[in-house]
Design a protein around this motif. Structure first.
Motif, PDB file in Angstrom:
ATOM      1  N   LEU A  54       9.309  37.896  16.213  1.00  0.00           N
ATOM      2  CA  LEU A  54       9.433  36.878  17.255  1.00  0.00           C
ATOM      3  C   LEU A  54      10.746  36.957  18.024  1.00  0.00           C
ATOM      4  N   ALA A  55      11.779  37.514  17.409  1.00  0.00           N
ATOM      5  CA  ALA A  55      13.081  37.612  18.074  1.00  0.00           C
ATOM      6  C   ALA A  55      13.680  39.003  17.863  1.00  0.00           C
ATOM      7  N   PRO A  56      13.057  40.040  18.435  1.00  0.00           N
ATOM      8  CA  PRO A  56      13.567  41.394  18.212  1.00  0.00           C
ATOM      9  C   PRO A  56      14.963  41.612  18.786  1.00  0.00           C
ATOM     10  N   ALA A  57      15.298  40.945  19.889  1.00  0.00           N
ATOM     11  CA  ALA A  57      16.627  41.112  20.480  1.00  0.00           C
ATOM     12  C   ALA A  57      17.704  40.561  19.547  1.00  0.00           C
TER      13      ALA A  57
ATOM     14  N   ILE B 267       7.737  46.769  14.481  1.00  0.00           N
ATOM     15  CA  ILE B 267       8.073  46.748  13.045  1.00  0.00           C
ATOM     16  C   ILE B 267       7.851  45.355  12.477  1.00  0.00           C
ATOM     17  N   GLY B 268       8.273  44.348  13.222  1.00  0.00           N
ATOM     18  CA  GLY B 268       8.074  42.981  12.776  1.00  0.00           C
ATOM     19  C   GLY B 268       6.610  42.596  12.681  1.00  0.00           C
ATOM     20  N   GLN B 269       5.803  43.066  13.627  1.00  0.00           N
ATOM     21  CA  GLN B 269       4.374  42.743  13.602  1.00  0.00           C
ATOM     22  C   GLN B 269       3.689  43.387  12.395  1.00  0.00           C
ATOM     23  N   ILE B 270       4.026  44.626  12.097  1.00  0.00           N
ATOM     24  CA  ILE B 270       3.440  45.296  10.937  1.00  0.00           C
ATOM     25  C   ILE B 270       3.897  44.612   9.650  1.00  0.00           C
ATOM     26  N   SER B 271       5.160  44.231   9.584  1.00  0.00           N
ATOM     27  CA  SER B 271       5.665  43.519   8.399  1.00  0.00           C
ATOM     28  C   SER B 271       4.997  42.160   8.245  1.00  0.00           C
ATOM     29  N   THR B 272       4.767  41.465   9.347  1.00  0.00           N
ATOM     30  CA  THR B 272       4.094  40.172   9.281  1.00  0.00           C
ATOM     31  C   THR B 272       2.654  40.348   8.820  1.00  0.00           C
ATOM     32  N   SER B 273       2.007  41.403   9.263  1.00  0.00           N
ATOM     33  CA  SER B 273       0.649  41.688   8.814  1.00  0.00           C
ATOM     34  C   SER B 273       0.620  41.916   7.298  1.00  0.00           C
ATOM     35  N   GLN B 274       1.587  42.652   6.791  1.00  0.00           N
ATOM     36  CA  GLN B 274       1.672  42.873   5.343  1.00  0.00           C
ATOM     37  C   GLN B 274       1.979  41.583   4.601  1.00  0.00           C
ATOM     38  N   ALA B 275       2.805  40.734   5.191  1.00  0.00           N
ATOM     39  CA  ALA B 275       3.124  39.451   4.564  1.00  0.00           C
ATOM     40  C   ALA B 275       1.881  38.561   4.489  1.00  0.00           C
TER      41      ALA B 275
ATOM     42  N   THR C 179      18.070  48.071  23.853  1.00  0.00           N
ATOM     43  CA  THR C 179      17.408  48.634  25.024  1.00  0.00           C
ATOM     44  C   THR C 179      15.968  48.114  25.008  1.00  0.00           C
ATOM     45  N   PRO C 180      15.281  48.178  26.118  1.00  0.00           N
ATOM     46  CA  PRO C 180      13.890  47.711  26.108  1.00  0.00           C
ATOM     47  C   PRO C 180      13.015  48.442  25.077  1.00  0.00           C
ATOM     48  N   LEU C 181      13.249  49.750  24.913  1.00  0.00           N
ATOM     49  CA  LEU C 181      12.447  50.507  23.954  1.00  0.00           C
ATOM     50  C   LEU C 181      12.765  50.109  22.519  1.00  0.00           C
ATOM     51  N   THR C 182      14.055  49.977  22.170  1.00  0.00           N
ATOM     52  CA  THR C 182      14.381  49.581  20.797  1.00  0.00           C
ATOM     53  C   THR C 182      13.902  48.163  20.507  1.00  0.00           C
ATOM     54  N   GLU C 183      13.931  47.316  21.511  1.00  0.00           N
ATOM     55  CA  GLU C 183      13.431  45.952  21.323  1.00  0.00           C
ATOM     56  C   GLU C 183      11.921  45.964  21.077  1.00  0.00           C
ATOM     57  N   TYR C 184      11.200  46.781  21.828  1.00  0.00           N
ATOM     58  CA  TYR C 184       9.752  46.899  21.662  1.00  0.00           C
ATOM     59  C   TYR C 184       9.403  47.485  20.295  1.00  0.00           C
ATOM     60  N   MET C 185      10.118  48.518  19.887  1.00  0.00           N
ATOM     61  CA  MET C 185       9.856  49.140  18.582  1.00  0.00           C
ATOM     62  C   MET C 185      10.195  48.172  17.444  1.00  0.00           C
TER      63      MET C 185
END
Length: 144
Positions: free
Chosen positions: A37-40, A61-69, A51-57
């Protein structure tokens, strides 16, 4: 038969097993939610270049981790079967993939959207198979 019917939460490997699992499961969702929810802020917290790309990546990572949670939470606290828990975890990735495609995120970085569409289709197929316990759900659970 399911690939694994359910995890027996009464099996304790050590006296503090329940405490360790509860602590892990209570902290893992909050950290993965923060990352997604707060990648920045996450990048800022770890001192990484924003950078926009590191923020998107980082958001991915957070979405995949949330899915596992979600999967772990569903197994441990709801007592669902492994197939049902995995299916519940895939729903989160389906929603995020749709959000990303609707916002045209791959094109912003010069990527083709085909890869993300394939990822979306795989998650829809797996989620449907696992949640509705189709005849091939055990194989989907093994290979997903």
């Amino acid at each position: 038969m399911h690939f694994v019917d359910r995890i027996d939460t009464r099996l304790y490997l050590c006296p503090t097993f329940d405490v360790l699992i509860s602590h892990f499961l209570s902290n893992f969702p909050s950290s993965s939610a923060m990352i997604s929810l707060a990648p920045a802020k996450t990048l800022e917290m770890y001192g990484l270049d924003k950078t926009p790309l590191t923020e998107y990546m980082t958001e991915w990572i957070g979405q995949i981790s949330t899915s596992q949670a979600i999967t772990q939470w569903s197994l441990y606290f709801n007592g669902n079967t492994v197939n049902t828990a995995m299916g519940a975890g895939t729903l989160y990735l389906v929603v995020f993939s749709i959000k990303s495609l609707l916002n045209d995120m791959p094109a912003q970085f010069g990527f083709s959207a085909i890869g993300q569409c394939i990822f979306l289709l795989i998650n829809i197929f797996c989620g449907y198979s696992l949640l509705y316990n189709k005849s091939h759900a055990d194989n989907v659970a093994k290979y997903y």
